[in-house]
Design a protein around this motif. Structure first.
Motif, PDB file in Angstrom:
ATOM      1  N   ASN A   1       2.363  -5.149  -4.501  1.00 40.55           N
ATOM      2  CA  ASN A   1       1.211  -4.853  -3.521  1.00 40.55           C
ATOM      3  C   ASN A   1       1.190  -3.406  -3.174  1.00 40.55           C
ATOM      4  O   ASN A   1       0.753  -3.217  -1.887  1.00 40.55           O
ATOM      5  CB  ASN A   1       1.193  -5.992  -2.453  1.00 40.55           C
ATOM      6  CG  ASN A   1       1.444  -7.226  -2.833  1.00 40.55           C
ATOM      7  OD1 ASN A   1       1.076  -7.728  -3.707  1.00 40.55           O
ATOM      8  ND2 ASN A   1       2.106  -8.055  -1.938  1.00 40.55           N
ATOM      9  N   CYS A   2       1.681  -2.680  -3.880  1.00 42.41           N
ATOM     10  CA  CYS A   2       1.866  -1.108  -3.625  1.00 42.41           C
ATOM     11  C   CYS A   2       0.580  -0.473  -3.762  1.00 42.41           C
ATOM     12  O   CYS A   2       0.507   0.847  -3.277  1.00 42.41           O
ATOM     13  CB  CYS A   2       2.961  -0.818  -4.307  1.00 42.41           C
ATOM     14  SG  CYS A   2       2.715  -0.314  -5.890  1.00 42.41           S
ATOM     15  N   PHE A   3      -0.423  -0.964  -4.259  1.00 45.02           N
ATOM     16  CA  PHE A   3      -1.700  -0.151  -4.331  1.00 45.02           C
ATOM     17  C   PHE A   3      -2.866  -1.217  -3.841  1.00 45.02           C
ATOM     18  O   PHE A   3      -2.911  -2.196  -4.381  1.00 45.02           O
ATOM     19  CB  PHE A   3      -1.771   0.290  -6.015  1.00 45.02           C
ATOM     20  CG  PHE A   3      -3.088   0.995  -6.042  1.00 45.02           C
ATOM     21  CD1 PHE A   3      -3.164   2.247  -5.630  1.00 45.02           C
ATOM     22  CD2 PHE A   3      -4.246   0.577  -6.475  1.00 45.02           C
ATOM     23  CE1 PHE A   3      -4.195   3.183  -5.847  1.00 45.02           C
ATOM     24  CE2 PHE A   3      -5.729   1.277  -6.511  1.00 45.02           C
ATOM     25  CZ  PHE A   3      -5.454   2.711  -6.219  1.00 45.02           C
ATOM     26  N   ILE A   4      -3.598  -0.699  -2.830  1.00 47.98           N
ATOM     27  CA  ILE A   4      -4.862  -1.482  -2.312  1.00 47.98           C
ATOM     28  C   ILE A   4      -5.849  -1.212  -3.293  1.00 47.98           C
ATOM     29  O   ILE A   4      -6.361   0.005  -3.130  1.00 47.98           O
ATOM     30  CB  ILE A   4      -4.833  -1.115  -0.966  1.00 47.98           C
ATOM     31  CG1 ILE A   4      -3.787  -1.546  -0.139  1.00 47.98           C
ATOM     32  CG2 ILE A   4      -5.961  -1.910  -0.302  1.00 47.98           C
ATOM     33  CD1 ILE A   4      -3.492  -1.282   1.455  1.00 47.98           C
TER      34      ILE A   4
ATOM     35  N   ASP B   1       2.055  10.285   6.539  1.00 48.34           N
ATOM     36  CA  ASP B   1       3.480   9.675   6.786  1.00 48.34           C
ATOM     37  C   ASP B   1       3.673   9.610   8.358  1.00 48.34           C
ATOM     38  O   ASP B   1       3.268  10.218   8.980  1.00 48.34           O
ATOM     39  CB  ASP B   1       4.367  10.451   6.129  1.00 48.34           C
ATOM     40  CG  ASP B   1       4.528  10.045   4.704  1.00 48.34           C
ATOM     41  OD1 ASP B   1       5.327  11.075   4.036  1.00 48.34           O
ATOM     42  OD2 ASP B   1       4.205   9.264   4.400  1.00 48.34           O
TER      43      ASP B   1
ATOM     44  N   THR C   1      -4.258   5.392  -9.026  1.00 50.01           N
ATOM     45  CA  THR C   1      -3.193   6.199  -8.300  1.00 50.01           C
ATOM     46  C   THR C   1      -3.510   7.532  -8.291  1.00 50.01           C
ATOM     47  O   THR C   1      -3.338   8.034  -9.457  1.00 50.01           O
ATOM     48  CB  THR C   1      -2.044   5.535  -8.702  1.00 50.01           C
ATOM     49  OG1 THR C   1      -1.651   4.228  -8.670  1.00 50.01           O
ATOM     50  CG2 THR C   1      -0.754   6.402  -7.879  1.00 50.01           C
TER      51      THR C   1
ATOM     52  N   ASN D   1      -0.320   2.614   8.688  1.00 51.73           N
ATOM     53  CA  ASN D   1      -1.326   3.752   8.929  1.00 51.73           C
ATOM     54  C   ASN D   1      -2.487   3.814   8.343  1.00 51.73           C
ATOM     55  O   ASN D   1      -3.413   4.432   8.618  1.00 51.73           O
ATOM     56  CB  ASN D   1      -0.758   5.192   8.918  1.00 51.73           C
ATOM     57  CG  ASN D   1      -0.345   5.340   7.374  1.00 51.73           C
ATOM     58  OD1 ASN D   1      -0.703   4.701   6.573  1.00 51.73           O
ATOM     59  ND2 ASN D   1       0.701   6.472   7.153  1.00 51.73           N
ATOM     60  N   LEU D   2      -2.921   2.660   7.483  1.00 54.16           N
ATOM     61  CA  LEU D   2      -4.144   2.678   6.688  1.00 54.16           C
ATOM     62  C   LEU D   2      -5.250   1.688   7.700  1.00 54.16           C
ATOM     63  O   LEU D   2      -6.345   1.633   7.256  1.00 54.16           O
ATOM     64  CB  LEU D   2      -3.946   1.586   5.655  1.00 54.16           C
ATOM     65  CG  LEU D   2      -3.189   2.214   4.560  1.00 54.16           C
ATOM     66  CD1 LEU D   2      -3.030   1.404   3.224  1.00 54.16           C
ATOM     67  CD2 LEU D   2      -4.108   3.753   3.742  1.00 54.16           C
TER      68      LEU D   2
ATOM     69  N   LYS E   1      -3.119  11.141   2.564  1.00 52.52           N
ATOM     70  CA  LYS E   1      -2.211  10.161   3.161  1.00 52.52           C
ATOM     71  C   LYS E   1      -1.522  10.838   4.233  1.00 52.52           C
ATOM     72  O   LYS E   1      -1.527  12.038   4.511  1.00 52.52           O
ATOM     73  CB  LYS E   1      -0.989  10.042   2.018  1.00 52.52           C
ATOM     74  CG  LYS E   1      -1.641   9.281   0.601  1.00 52.52           C
ATOM     75  CD  LYS E   1      -0.517   9.428  -0.180  1.00 52.52           C
ATOM     76  CE  LYS E   1      -1.127   9.219  -1.802  1.00 52.52           C
ATOM     77  NZ  LYS E   1      -1.740  10.567  -2.076  1.00 52.52           N
TER      78      LYS E   1
ATOM     79  N   GLY F   1       0.718  -1.204   0.267  1.00 57.13           N
ATOM     80  CA  GLY F   1      -0.073   0.058  -0.037  1.00 57.13           C
ATOM     81  C   GLY F   1       0.943   1.411   0.048  1.00 57.13           C
ATOM     82  O   GLY F   1       0.447   2.209   0.471  1.00 57.13           O
ATOM     83  N   ALA F   2       1.987   1.174  -0.771  1.00 53.06           N
ATOM     84  CA  ALA F   2       2.947   2.373  -0.391  1.00 53.06           C
ATOM     85  C   ALA F   2       2.427   3.603  -1.083  1.00 53.06           C
ATOM     86  O   ALA F   2       2.456   4.718  -0.769  1.00 53.06           O
ATOM     87  CB  ALA F   2       4.494   1.723  -1.074  1.00 53.06           C
ATOM     88  N   LEU F   3       1.744   3.504  -2.054  1.00 53.75           N
ATOM     89  CA  LEU F   3       1.132   4.359  -2.898  1.00 53.75           C
ATOM     90  C   LEU F   3      -0.054   5.247  -2.052  1.00 53.75           C
ATOM     91  O   LEU F   3      -0.380   6.284  -2.537  1.00 53.75           O
ATOM     92  CB  LEU F   3       0.497   4.057  -4.409  1.00 53.75           C
ATOM     93  CG  LEU F   3       1.791   3.687  -5.359  1.00 53.75           C
ATOM     94  CD1 LEU F   3       1.120   2.923  -6.604  1.00 53.75           C
ATOM     95  CD2 LEU F   3       2.441   4.826  -5.679  1.00 53.75           C
ATOM     96  N   GLN F   4      -0.509   4.623  -1.058  1.00 48.52           N
ATOM     97  CA  GLN F   4      -1.711   5.148  -0.233  1.00 48.52           C
ATOM     98  C   GLN F   4      -1.205   5.326   1.221  1.00 48.52           C
ATOM     99  O   GLN F   4      -1.503   6.378   1.762  1.00 48.52           O
ATOM    100  CB  GLN F   4      -2.498   4.133  -0.397  1.00 48.52           C
ATOM    101  CG  GLN F   4      -3.402   4.066  -1.581  1.00 48.52           C
ATOM    102  CD  GLN F   4      -3.979   2.745  -1.732  1.00 48.52           C
ATOM    103  OE1 GLN F   4      -3.307   1.877  -1.690  1.00 48.52           O
ATOM    104  NE2 GLN F   4      -5.377   2.621  -2.340  1.00 48.52           N
ATOM    105  N   LYS F   5      -0.058   4.780   1.588  1.00 49.13           N
ATOM    106  CA  LYS F   5       0.652   5.127   2.868  1.00 49.13           C
ATOM    107  C   LYS F   5       1.342   6.306   3.079  1.00 49.13           C
ATOM    108  O   LYS F   5       1.433   6.977   4.097  1.00 49.13           O
ATOM    109  CB  LYS F   5       1.317   3.904   3.418  1.00 49.13           C
ATOM    110  CG  LYS F   5       0.421   2.762   3.759  1.00 49.13           C
ATOM    111  CD  LYS F   5       1.384   1.649   4.952  1.00 49.13           C
ATOM    112  CE  LYS F   5       2.437   1.014   3.873  1.00 49.13           C
ATOM    113  NZ  LYS F   5       2.762  -0.431   4.824  1.00 49.13           N
ATOM    114  N   TYR F   6       2.115   6.741   1.936  1.00 45.84           N
ATOM    115  CA  TYR F   6       2.946   7.650   2.120  1.00 45.84           C
ATOM    116  C   TYR F   6       2.762   8.893   1.255  1.00 45.84           C
ATOM    117  O   TYR F   6       1.759   8.566   0.144  1.00 45.84           O
ATOM    118  CB  TYR F   6       4.316   7.201   1.451  1.00 45.84           C
ATOM    119  CG  TYR F   6       4.549   5.865   2.307  1.00 45.84           C
ATOM    120  CD1 TYR F   6       5.210   5.794   3.542  1.00 45.84           C
ATOM    121  CD2 TYR F   6       5.247   4.831   1.617  1.00 45.84           C
ATOM    122  CE1 TYR F   6       5.631   4.823   4.358  1.00 45.84           C
ATOM    123  CE2 TYR F   6       5.546   3.601   2.116  1.00 45.84           C
ATOM    124  CZ  TYR F   6       5.538   3.588   3.457  1.00 45.84           C
ATOM    125  OH  TYR F   6       6.092   2.654   4.191  1.00 45.84           O
TER     126      TYR F   6
END
Lengths: 302, 108
Positions: B6-9, B108, A140, B87-88, B106, A107-112
C-alpha cells in the motif's frame, strides 16, 4: 546364508512430478481456400496470431502479478522478523510493531520526500537480499526525475537452441541516482469499452482497497476542525467516525532474475480438420507453472 | 522478493459514517472500547448507519481507528494524524488532492 556381492555404487531412479498446467489461448482457424492467395493468407494468419500473442502476454503479466501478491512476503512482516530488537518480544508486541511498520509503508511514495530511498532502506533492513529492482505503480511522480534510462532485458526461455532465445527490452525503467535501484512502472491494463479513442485504465494488478477509520472533531466556538477529504471541506460533525475506502497500490522489490513464471509458449501444431478439409486449425498454447525464485530453493523467498 | 504494501495511494472511493459498537448505540458487543469511544490507535468494532442516521445493523468488523488531524480556522495544523495517513491528512496536497489526480508536494 547371506549373499556376498558388491554393493551397487550407482542407482538411477526416475523422479515423477505431477503438476497442474493451465492452458490459455484459443485456436486459430483458417480457411485453406485462401492458400490460393498466399500473401493474403499470411496477412490474415499473422493478424490473428499477433492478437493471440498480445492477449497471452497480458494474461501472463496478470498471472505473474497475482502470484506475487498472493505468495510473496510483505515488508512490514519481514522487518519485524529481521530486527533483533523484537526477537524476545511476544506475539502481541511483535504484531504492534508490524502495525507500526504497516503504517509507515502506507502511502510512503507520497508521504516522504524521497519515497524510493525510504522503501530501499526499509527493504535493506528487512532482508539481506541484494535488491536491485523495484516495480512501482503508475503515477509515481518521483521517477520522472530520474534522468538515466535503463534497459531491462527479458529473456524468453524454453527454446532448445540457446542462440535462438528471444530477448526484448523495456524503456520504462529508470535508475534511482541515490540508491542505484532500477525502477520500473507497472501500468494498469486498459479497456476499450468506450472506444479505442477513449481507453480507460482498469484496476491495476498491484491495487487493492483498504479501509481506514478516522475520528473527526469540530469545535464550533474556535473554528478548529478536521478535514473531510471526500468533499474537500471542513468536517461538520463533532466526534464522528468515518470509514474511508481507499484504493492503494503496492510496490515489489526484488533481485533481477528472480521469479521465473512461464514456459512452453507457444506449443503449437497445425492440422487440417478431417471432416472439414477446407479448414485448418492452429492450436496456440501457453501454459504456466508456479512462481519460483532463483535466489533460493523455496517456492517463495523474502 | 518483497511486497511494499500500500505504498501508493490511488484515491478515495468512499467515505461513510460509522458508529462504534457500544451500549450507548444499542450495540454493546464491542469488547475493546466497552461503552467509551475507541481511543486513537486501538481496535474497535463498527456499525453502519440505519435509515435514521443512528447506528444500524450493518457491521464493518474490527478495525483500527485514529484521530484525524486537527486544523485551526486558518488551516494551520494543531495536531497530526498519527495513523497510516500521517501527513497526507491535510487540506492542501493531501488525500483529497491525490484523489483529484494532483501531484502531491511531499512533506517529511
Amino acid at each position: 546364508m547371506p549373499e556376498s556381492a558388491p554393493a551397487r555404487a550407482v542407482r538411477t531412479r526416475e523422479e515423477e512430478i505431477s503438476v497442474h498446467l493451465q492452458r490459455y489461448g484459443a485456436d486459430l482457424v483458417m480457411d485453406t481456400n485462401l492458400l490460393m492467395m498466399p500473401g493474403a493468407y499470411a496477412d490474415e494468419f499473422n493478424l490473428k496470431l499477433e492478437f493471440q500473442q498480445r492477449a497471452m502476454e497480458a494474461k501472463l503479466v496478470e498471472l505473474g502479478y497475482r502470484a506475487i501478491m498472493a505468495e510473496c512476503r510483505e515488508l512490514h512482516e519481514a522487518i519485524v522478523d529481521a530486527n533483533p530488537a523484537f526477537a524476545s518480544l511476544d506475539d502481541n508486541s511483535r504484531a504492534q510493531h508490524g502495525l507500526a511498520a504497516w503504517n509507515q509503508c502506507f502511502g510512503a511514495l507520497q508521504k516522504y520526500s524521497n519515497g524510493v530511498g525510504v522503501i530501499m532502506a526499509m527493504a535493506k533492513r528487512a532482508s539481506t537480499c541484494p535488491f536491485d529492482t523495484l516495480i512501482v505503480p503508475a503515477g509515481t511522480e518521483e521517477i520522472s526525475n530520474f534522468g538515466v534510462a535503463s534497459n531491462a532485458t527479458y529473456l524468453v526461455s524454453g527454446i532448445r537452441d540457446s542462440d535462438k532465445s528471444i530477448t526484448f527490452g523495456s524503456d520504462s525503467f529508470r535508475v534511482d541516482p541515490i540508491s542505484g535501484l532500477r525502477v520500473g512502472v507497472s501500468r494498469p491494463p486498459q479497456t476499450f469499452e468506450a472506444g479505442t479513442s477513449a481507453p480507460r485504465a482498469r484496476v491495476g494488478h498491484l491495487s487493492r482497497t483498504v479501509r481506514l477509520v478516522v475520528k473527526e472533531t469540530v469545535d464550533a466556538a474556535t473554528g478548529d476542525s478536521s478535514w473531510n477529504h471526500m468533499d474537500n471541506k471542513k468536517s461538520e460533525t463533532n466526534n464522528a467516525y468515518f470509514l474511508y475506502d481507499i484504493v492503494v497500490s503496492s510496490a515489489v522489490i526484488a533481485v533481477a532474475g528472480s521469479g521465473h513464471l512461464c514456459l512452453g509458449y507457444p506449443s503449437t501444431s497445425t492440422f487440417s480438420v478431417p471432416t472439414s478439409p477446407e479448414e485448418s486449425i492452429t492450436q496456440v498454447r501457453s501454459i504456466r507453472r508456479p512462481l519460483r525464485c532463483q535466489q533460493c530453493t523455496n517456492k517463495v523467498c523474502s | 522478493m518483497l511486497i511494499i504494501p500500500n505504498c501508493f495511494i490511488e484515491g478515495i472511493s468512499a467515505r461513510t459514517q460509522v458508529y462504534p459498537l457500544k451500549a450507548a448505540n444499542g450495540r454493546p458487543e464491542n469488547p475493546y472500547a466497552e461503552d467509551a469511544d475507541p481511543v486513537s490507535g486501538t481496535q474497535a468494532y463498527f456499525a453502519g448507519a440505519d435509515a435514521t442516521g443512528a447506528a444500524g445493523a450493518a457491521k464493518y468488523g474490527q478495525m483500527y481507528t485514529y484521530d484525524a488531524a486537527r486544523f485551526d480556522a486558518a488551516g494551520k495544523m494543531l495536531s497530526p494524524n498519527n495513523g497510516p495517513l500521517g501527513n497526507l491528512d491535510r487540506p492542501v496536497g493531501g488525500l483529497g488532492s491525490i484523489t483529484a489526480g494532483i501531484v502531491v508536494r511531499k512533506m517529511d
